[in-house]
Design an enzyme around this catalytic site. Structure first.
Site, mmCIF file in Angstrom:
data_model
loop_
_atom_site.group_PDB
_atom_site.id
_atom_site.type_symbol
_atom_site.label_atom_id
_atom_site.label_comp_id
_atom_site.label_asym_id
_atom_site.label_seq_id
_atom_site.Cartn_x
_atom_site.Cartn_y
_atom_site.Cartn_z
ATOM 1 N N ARG A 240 0.853 -1.185 0.000
ATOM 2 C CA ARG A 240 0.000 0.000 0.000
ATOM 3 C C ARG A 240 0.888 1.235 0.000
ATOM 4 O O ARG A 240 2.007 1.217 0.555
ATOM 5 C CB ARG A 240 -0.892 0.034 1.252
ATOM 6 C CG ARG A 240 -2.060 -0.900 1.230
ATOM 7 C CD ARG A 240 -3.134 -0.472 0.216
ATOM 8 N NE ARG A 240 -4.280 -1.361 0.245
ATOM 9 C CZ ARG A 240 -4.459 -2.403 -0.578
ATOM 10 N NH1 ARG A 240 -3.556 -2.673 -1.506
ATOM 11 N NH2 ARG A 240 -5.549 -3.152 -0.496
ATOM 12 N N HIS A 288 -1.698 0.825 -9.556
ATOM 13 C CA HIS A 288 -2.341 -0.141 -8.635
ATOM 14 C C HIS A 288 -2.940 -1.306 -9.446
ATOM 15 O O HIS A 288 -4.109 -1.640 -9.281
ATOM 16 C CB HIS A 288 -3.415 0.554 -7.779
ATOM 17 C CG HIS A 288 -3.773 -0.256 -6.549
ATOM 18 N ND1 HIS A 288 -4.113 0.325 -5.351
ATOM 19 C CD2 HIS A 288 -3.841 -1.591 -6.328
ATOM 20 C CE1 HIS A 288 -4.383 -0.611 -4.460
ATOM 21 N NE2 HIS A 288 -4.222 -1.791 -5.041
HETATM 22 P P1 NDP Z 1 -1.634 -11.847 4.576
HETATM 23 O O1 NDP Z 1 -2.480 -11.399 5.703
HETATM 24 O O2 NDP Z 1 -1.787 -13.237 4.068
HETATM 25 O O3 NDP Z 1 -0.087 -11.660 4.950
HETATM 26 C C1 NDP Z 1 0.376 -10.520 5.584
HETATM 27 C C2 NDP Z 1 1.842 -10.712 5.956
HETATM 28 O O4 NDP Z 1 2.321 -9.480 6.497
HETATM 29 C C3 NDP Z 1 2.017 -11.768 7.044
HETATM 30 O O5 NDP Z 1 3.200 -12.511 6.826
HETATM 31 C C4 NDP Z 1 2.146 -10.945 8.301
HETATM 32 O O6 NDP Z 1 2.887 -11.532 9.358
HETATM 33 C C5 NDP Z 1 2.894 -9.742 7.763
HETATM 34 N N1 NDP Z 1 2.712 -8.606 8.672
HETATM 35 C C6 NDP Z 1 1.572 -7.996 9.055
HETATM 36 N N2 NDP Z 1 1.829 -7.046 9.970
HETATM 37 C C7 NDP Z 1 3.165 -7.051 10.171
HETATM 38 C C8 NDP Z 1 4.025 -6.331 11.016
HETATM 39 N N3 NDP Z 1 3.578 -5.400 11.855
HETATM 40 N N4 NDP Z 1 5.347 -6.616 10.981
HETATM 41 C C9 NDP Z 1 5.831 -7.586 10.149
HETATM 42 N N5 NDP Z 1 5.031 -8.307 9.319
HETATM 43 C C10 NDP Z 1 3.732 -8.051 9.335
HETATM 44 O O7 NDP Z 1 -1.875 -10.793 3.392
HETATM 45 P P2 NDP Z 1 -1.723 -11.054 1.822
HETATM 46 O O8 NDP Z 1 -0.400 -11.654 1.600
HETATM 47 O O9 NDP Z 1 -2.907 -11.757 1.297
HETATM 48 O O10 NDP Z 1 -1.786 -9.544 1.257
HETATM 49 C C11 NDP Z 1 -0.804 -8.599 1.576
HETATM 50 C C12 NDP Z 1 -1.160 -7.242 1.026
HETATM 51 O O11 NDP Z 1 -0.903 -7.144 -0.359
HETATM 52 C C13 NDP Z 1 -2.615 -6.796 1.115
HETATM 53 O O12 NDP Z 1 -2.984 -6.425 2.425
HETATM 54 C C14 NDP Z 1 -2.637 -5.619 0.170
HETATM 55 O O13 NDP Z 1 -2.272 -4.431 0.851
HETATM 56 C C15 NDP Z 1 -1.559 -5.975 -0.848
HETATM 57 N N6 NDP Z 1 -2.146 -6.251 -2.161
HETATM 58 C C16 NDP Z 1 -1.898 -5.364 -3.195
HETATM 59 C C17 NDP Z 1 -2.375 -5.603 -4.449
HETATM 60 C C18 NDP Z 1 -2.012 -4.715 -5.589
HETATM 61 O O14 NDP Z 1 -2.559 -4.873 -6.675
HETATM 62 N N7 NDP Z 1 -1.095 -3.800 -5.419
HETATM 63 C C19 NDP Z 1 -3.221 -6.767 -4.745
HETATM 64 C C20 NDP Z 1 -3.396 -7.648 -3.603
HETATM 65 C C21 NDP Z 1 -2.890 -7.380 -2.370
HETATM 66 P P3 NDP Z 1 2.380 -12.897 10.057
HETATM 67 O O15 NDP Z 1 2.637 -13.979 9.022
HETATM 68 O O16 NDP Z 1 3.240 -13.025 11.237
HETATM 69 O O17 NDP Z 1 0.919 -12.709 10.341
HETATM 70 C C1 OXD Z 2 -5.984 -5.829 -2.925
HETATM 71 C C2 OXD Z 2 -5.630 -4.832 -3.936
HETATM 72 O O1 OXD Z 2 -5.806 -5.569 -1.734
HETATM 73 O O2 OXD Z 2 -6.030 -5.007 -5.106
HETATM 74 O O3 OXD Z 2 -6.433 -6.915 -3.305
HETATM 75 O O4 OXD Z 2 -4.944 -3.856 -3.633
#
Ligand code: NDP
Ligand code: OXD
Length: 325
Positions: A240, A288
């Site tokens: 993000r 995005h």
């Molecule tokens: P998940 O919830 O599966 O994974 C999140 C990861 O981030 C986990 O490993 C988690 O740790 C880690 N995390 C969260 N908070 C912290 C912290 N404070 N410190 C360190 N690590 C942290 O999410 P997804 O993988 O499904 O998605 C990730 C993000 O990708 C979405 O939230 C979105 O913002 C972005 N996204 C962007 C898109 C785009 O088109 N640009 C499309 C899709 C997604 P832990 O494993 O310990 O819980």
């Molecule tokens: C998502 C995105 O969070 O598209 O899936 O950003």
């Protein structure tokens, strides 16, 4: 054309679920068509034509208007149109008793990993310099760093970061990952928590942000983080915009400490016309679209989640409100 197998309509006879769709960016017709194929009797309303608010039992949302969901007294579950839910939880009036589910789907994950790999390879293989040589009709070979010599660091080891880390590892990159809680991925050096953050950055030539945006992760890529990265490091952000302190990134690029950045997400979207990223020689901007939720695949998840809630089960891929993701 994609053919979906016919699905039995799973709605409980005599009850009438009503789904509200609201998104400033996603195409409503696409979603109503795909959901309609799977659950033809579902009444789908398109924001702002809600009708009687008490009839709405489900909401499928992307950046809903603040206050909109709190006005639906019989909402049973809310489904994010994306993996990230920061745009939903930004609304302080979100009714916390209503379960919130997010998208976890191979099509979305695959697109994100492709983005991470694409921009890692463009950087490592020096493709932008080769493009510039082509524009000048210059035939000159450029050496590229080998994958095993390239330390890639993935911020976030969840559904998406975990997949990207595994795929980068399969390409022989030297991969590490950073998560909130300890993680073990084959062949991936694992760091976690605040203590692991700077050591993780210090060993990463390419830093790929695939984190969710939460109170803890906002502004995580700031001047201190950039300074901790090795000179010449490259930053990819598809998490993000709020993860990056944009003036700090510009300063680190302009000072020559960072070699470049590929950015898919921004503090303000669409990226304002006068934003320096648009024309910065070291920055690649994408709108995005690292991965776009595809209704042809994800409509099935929405329908399954409605069916689950109707039979008293929790929806799949629930968000933990306390963690914020
Ligand atoms: P998940 O919830 O599966 O994974 C999140 C990861 O981030 C986990 O490993 C988690 O740790 C880690 N995390 C969260 N908070 C912290 C912290 N404070 N410190 C360190 N690590 C942290 O999410 P997804 O993988 O499904 O998605 C990730 C993000 O990708 C979405 O939230 C979105 O913002 C972005 N996204 C962007 C898109 C785009 O088109 N640009 C499309 C899709 C997604 P832990 O494993 O310990 O819980
Ligand atoms: C998502 C995105 O969070 O598209 O899936 O950003």
């Amino acid at each position: 054309m994609l053919r979906l197998p016919p699905a039995a309509d799973p709605l409980t006879p005599g009850r009438k679920p009503v789904l509200l769709f609201t998104s400033p960016t996603d195409r409503a017709q696409w979603w109503t068509d795909e959901i309609g194929k799977l659950m033809p009797d579902l009444d789908i309303r398109l924001w702002p034509d809600v009708g009687a608010a008490e009839e709405i039992t489900y909401a499928l949302v992307w950046k809903p208007q603040p206050g909109a969901l709190a006005q639906l007294p019989n909402l049973k579950a809310c489904f994010s149109l994306g993996a990230g839910v920061d745009g939903v939880l930004a609304d302080a009036t979100y009714p916390r008793k209503v379960p919130l589910a997010r998208v976890v789907d191979p099509s979305l994950t695959r697109g994100m990993s492709e983005y991470a790999i694409l921009h890692t390879l463009i950087h490592v293989r020096r493709q932008r310099a080769l493009d510039a040589l082509q524009r000048e009709k210059k035939w000159r070979q450029l050496m590229a760093r080998q994958a095993p010599e390239t330390r890639v660091g993935v911020l976030g080891l969840g559904e998406i970061g975990g997949d990207a880390a595994r795929k980068l590892r399969a390409l022989d990159f030297d991969v590490a990952g950073w998560s909130r809680t300890p993680k073990a991925l084959d062949g991936v050096e694992a760091f976690h928590g605040a203590d692991g953050f700077l050591p993780f950055l210090a060993r990463s030539d390419v830093v790929i942000c695939l984190l969710p945006l939460t109170a803890e992760t906002r502004g995580v890529l700031d001047a201190r983080a950039f300074a901790a990265m090795p000179k010449g490091a490259f930053v990819i952000n598809a998490g993000r915009g709020g993860h990056v302190v944009e003036p700090d990134l510009l300063a680190a690029l302009d000072s020559g400490h960072l070699s470049g950045a590929a950015l898919d997400v921004f503090a303000v979207e669409p990226l304002p016309q006068d934003h320096p990223f648009w024309t910065h020689p070291k920055v690649t901007v994408t709108p995005h679209n690292a991965s776009i939720t595809d209704a042809r695949f994800v409509a099935r998840l929405v329908v399954e989640n409605i069916a689950r809630v109707e039979r008293g089960a929790p929806p799949l891929n629930l968000v933990d409100f306390a963690r914020g993701y």
